[in-house]
Write an enzyme that holds these catalytic residues in place. Structure first.
Site, PDB file in Angstrom:
ATOM      1  N   GLY A 112       1.001  -8.208   5.170  1.00  0.00           N
ATOM      2  CA  GLY A 112       0.193  -9.394   4.898  1.00  0.00           C
ATOM      3  C   GLY A 112       0.868 -10.637   5.439  1.00  0.00           C
ATOM      4  O   GLY A 112       1.954 -10.586   6.018  1.00  0.00           O
TER       5      GLY A 112
ATOM      6  N   CYS B  62       6.284   5.300   8.860  1.00  0.00           N
ATOM      7  CA  CYS B  62       5.502   5.250   7.622  1.00  0.00           C
ATOM      8  C   CYS B  62       6.442   5.305   6.422  1.00  0.00           C
ATOM      9  O   CYS B  62       7.179   6.273   6.266  1.00  0.00           O
ATOM     10  CB  CYS B  62       4.507   6.396   7.540  1.00  0.00           C
ATOM     11  SG  CYS B  62       3.571   6.348   5.995  1.00  0.00           S
TER      12      CYS B  62
ATOM     13  N   GLY C  16       1.428  -9.366   9.589  1.00  0.00           N
ATOM     14  CA  GLY C  16       1.032 -10.638   9.000  1.00  0.00           C
ATOM     15  C   GLY C  16       0.101 -11.495   9.835  1.00  0.00           C
ATOM     16  O   GLY C  16      -0.131 -12.655   9.503  1.00  0.00           O
TER      17      GLY C  16
ATOM     18  N   GLY D 272      -3.424  -6.259  10.639  1.00  0.00           N
ATOM     19  CA  GLY D 272      -3.372  -5.195   9.646  1.00  0.00           C
ATOM     20  C   GLY D 272      -3.957  -5.581   8.307  1.00  0.00           C
ATOM     21  O   GLY D 272      -5.176  -5.592   8.116  1.00  0.00           O
TER      22      GLY D 272
ATOM     23  N   ASN E 214       0.843  -1.190   0.000  1.00  0.00           N
ATOM     24  CA  ASN E 214       0.000   0.000   0.000  1.00  0.00           C
ATOM     25  C   ASN E 214       0.877   1.238   0.000  1.00  0.00           C
ATOM     26  O   ASN E 214       1.978   1.248   0.542  1.00  0.00           O
ATOM     27  CB  ASN E 214      -0.950   0.023   1.205  1.00  0.00           C
ATOM     28  CG  ASN E 214      -0.336   0.731   2.396  1.00  0.00           C
ATOM     29  OD1 ASN E 214      -0.346   1.962   2.481  1.00  0.00           O
ATOM     30  ND2 ASN E 214       0.239  -0.030   3.306  1.00  0.00           N
TER      31      ASN E 214
END
Lengths: 242, 303
Positions: free
Chosen positions: B219, B132, B246, B267, B70
């Site tokens: 992920g 970030c 994850g 997440g 993302n």
């Protein structure tokens, strides 16, 4: 939004690389698209709803990558986990009497459900459907069954008006008080800029969650940032910045 | 026997350890109509900055094997809307732990936003995002050196009375040294890990899939790496850790807790399954029964 298992009742090739899938299950109705989990792939695939009645969802999709290829190879009887009831769709009430529906390629399927709803309200429907060539034409007969007039354009001129949907509109001069469009972004931009009067367009954007909480598909509009999956995918022409 | 799922984060009791991670659950309100939020131990709200931000151009999302990239770029309505509208609205429907996630481009911005979050009644914990990967000259830049991580921690701690967690980046050589620097500078807890900087290329268009070229990979695929980092940090620091990265199942939650996490954030899994968090929370009692665990508190860092 609802997550539930659907059973594949049909998954058949209807045009070049393009499949019609009928799913049976008990998700929620309403919403403009569904988000389908494909075995082996992390994110779901958002597909617009072409038809929806009594637990039966009809979707039309094109094989554009590995995920949709796997989907196309799934057999009747197979199960799919589907998020239903997603997105804000077309507003049939926005049209007073005469609607002009302008679809291009894989943007054509969601307009069929809209055409049915408009007809159910007694409105006059003109559908202008554009494709690249004859073997990519989809849903023409289905549109003829629920529309007052259907105009077809193909880029190679093999069927109908040669050129784009706008060429078919110039040639056919359909009368309308409101237009609805769905198709490639470049087509919708031309349609929104060329057509007089109010209308709305169903946008496409790469999505994450599909339900409005990841902000992966945001676009800038004249009213500020909007999520294509939740605030749209359908937006009023006046809101859009092309 | 009734299972005790509750955990304690700096004196704040969470009914269970399951917390949607920042950026993967909006401001909670987006999902309030779709589920009972009160089954969640906590909610970490979307990363917030001083001013409203639109974020990065689209496409912001790229699929990967076992995960996704993302590059949303901290789209948010700004700190004043967070404390004035989002949190009060969420508080009306949610009684669990509300975690404000604060990002910034300067020390002053971190301080100003954290002070406002600290003054907001509905917020329980302040999570400071120094990791970030999707914004330039900020975010991750503060989290990739022990000195700057400590500097942000000290600056924020000076203006906050509520527990402050620093959210760490995995894109570093030695995450333990950064974790220790935050602890030494006064951090009350740590959240780790944020996403891994990643990239995909569309080989037909011969261009990056993500408009901003790179983004954060998260992920299921990152779980073993995140778990390893949680294990290392939790064993090196005394302050509590929220494990993240994850997590997709109740088994993953137990694994993270055994590695040393007190609470566990979920997440990217929320993006493929919006009901992931309630499903995980609901699956925990049966799993605890299977593993002969009576209280999750009992297994924190036991491996």
């Amino acid at each position: 939004m609802n997550k539930s298992l659907y059973t594949i009742a049909e998954n058949s090739l209807i045009a070049t690389k393009t499949y019609k899938m009928v799913l049976e299950g008990n998700g929620v109705e309403g919403g403009e698209f569904v988000d389908i989990g494909i075995p082996g792939y992390f994110l779901r695939r958002p597909l617009s709803v072409c038809d929806c009645e009594e637990g039966r969802l009809t979707l039309v999709y094109k094989v554009v990558g590995e995920g949709t290829k796997v989907l196309s190879e799934m057999a009747v009887g197979g199960k799919l986990e589907v998020l239903t009831g997603l997105g804000r769709g077309f507003d049939p009430e926005a049209c007073r009497e005469r609607a002009l529906l302008v679809g291009g390629g894989l943007g054509v399927p969601p307009l069929l459900l809209l055409a049915k709803r408009l007809k159910a309200q007694g409105k006059h429907v003109t559908a202008v459907l554009g494709f690249n060539k004859a073997d990519e034409i989809i849903l023409a007969d289905e549109f003829r069954a629920v529309s007052d007039e259907v105009l077809i354009s193909t880029v190679d001129g093999s069927v109908g008006e040669k050129g784009f949907v706008t060429d078919a509109i110039v040639a056919g001069k359909p009368a309308y008080d409101y237009f609805y469009t769905c198709g490639p972004m470049v087509m919708m931009k031309v349609v929104c800029n060329a057509l007089e009067g109010p209308g709305e367009a169903s946008l496409e954007e790469r999505m994450g969650c599909g339900a409005g909480f990841c902000y992966g598909c945001s676009i800038q509009t004249k009213n500020g940032p909007r999520r294509v999956c939740k605030d749209g995918p359908v937006f009023k022409k006046e809101e859009l910045i092309w | 026997m009734v299972k005790d799922l509750s955990v304690d984060l700096c004196g704040i009791r969470l009914k269970n350890p399951v917390v949607p991670a920042s950026g993967t659950f909006g401001f909670g309100l987006e999902l309030a109509g779709d589920m009972d939020l009160n089954v969640l131990g906590g909610i970490s709200l979307k990363g917030t900055t001083r001013e409203a931000r639109y974020g990065n151009p689209t496409p912001r999302i790229a699929e990967c094997e076992g995960g996704m990239i993302n590059s949303v770029g901290l789209q948010n309505p700004g700190i004043d809307v967070l404390v004035g509208e989002k949190v009060p609205s969420l508080r009306k429907v949610y009684d669990g732990c509300i975690i404000a996630n604060i990002s910034g481009f300067s020390l002053d911005e971190y301080k100003e936003c954290c002070a406002k979050a600290d003054a907001c009644e509905g917020i329980d914990i302040i999570e400071v995002n120094i990791s970030c990967p999707n914004v330039h000259n900020g975010g991750m830049a503060f989290g990739t050196s022990a000195a700057s991580a400590a500097e942000v921690t000290a600056a924020v701690k000076a203006v906050c009375r509520k527990p402050v967690f620093l959210k760490l980046s995995p894109n570093v050589t030695d995450i333990v040294s950064i974790a220790r620097a935050c602890e030494d500078a006064g951090a009350d807890g740590l959240t780790l890990v944020n996403t891994f900087l990643g990239m995909r290329i569309d080989i037909v268009r011969r261009k990056p899939v993500i408009a901003n070229k790179m983004g954060g990979f998260s992920g299921r695929a990152i779980f073993p790496i995140a778990l390893r980092m949680v294990y290392q940090v939790a064993h090196a620091c005394k302050i509590p850790v929220m494990g993240c990265g994850g997590v997709a199942t109740a088994r993953d939650v137990v694994e993270m807790i055994m590695a040393g996490a007190t609470a566990v954030q979920v997440g990217a899994e929320n993006l493929r399954n919006p009901f992931a968090c309630p499903e995980i929370a609901a699956a925990l009692p049966a799993l605890m029964d299977e593993l002969n665990i009576n209280a999750l508190k009992d297994i924190i860092g036991t491996v």
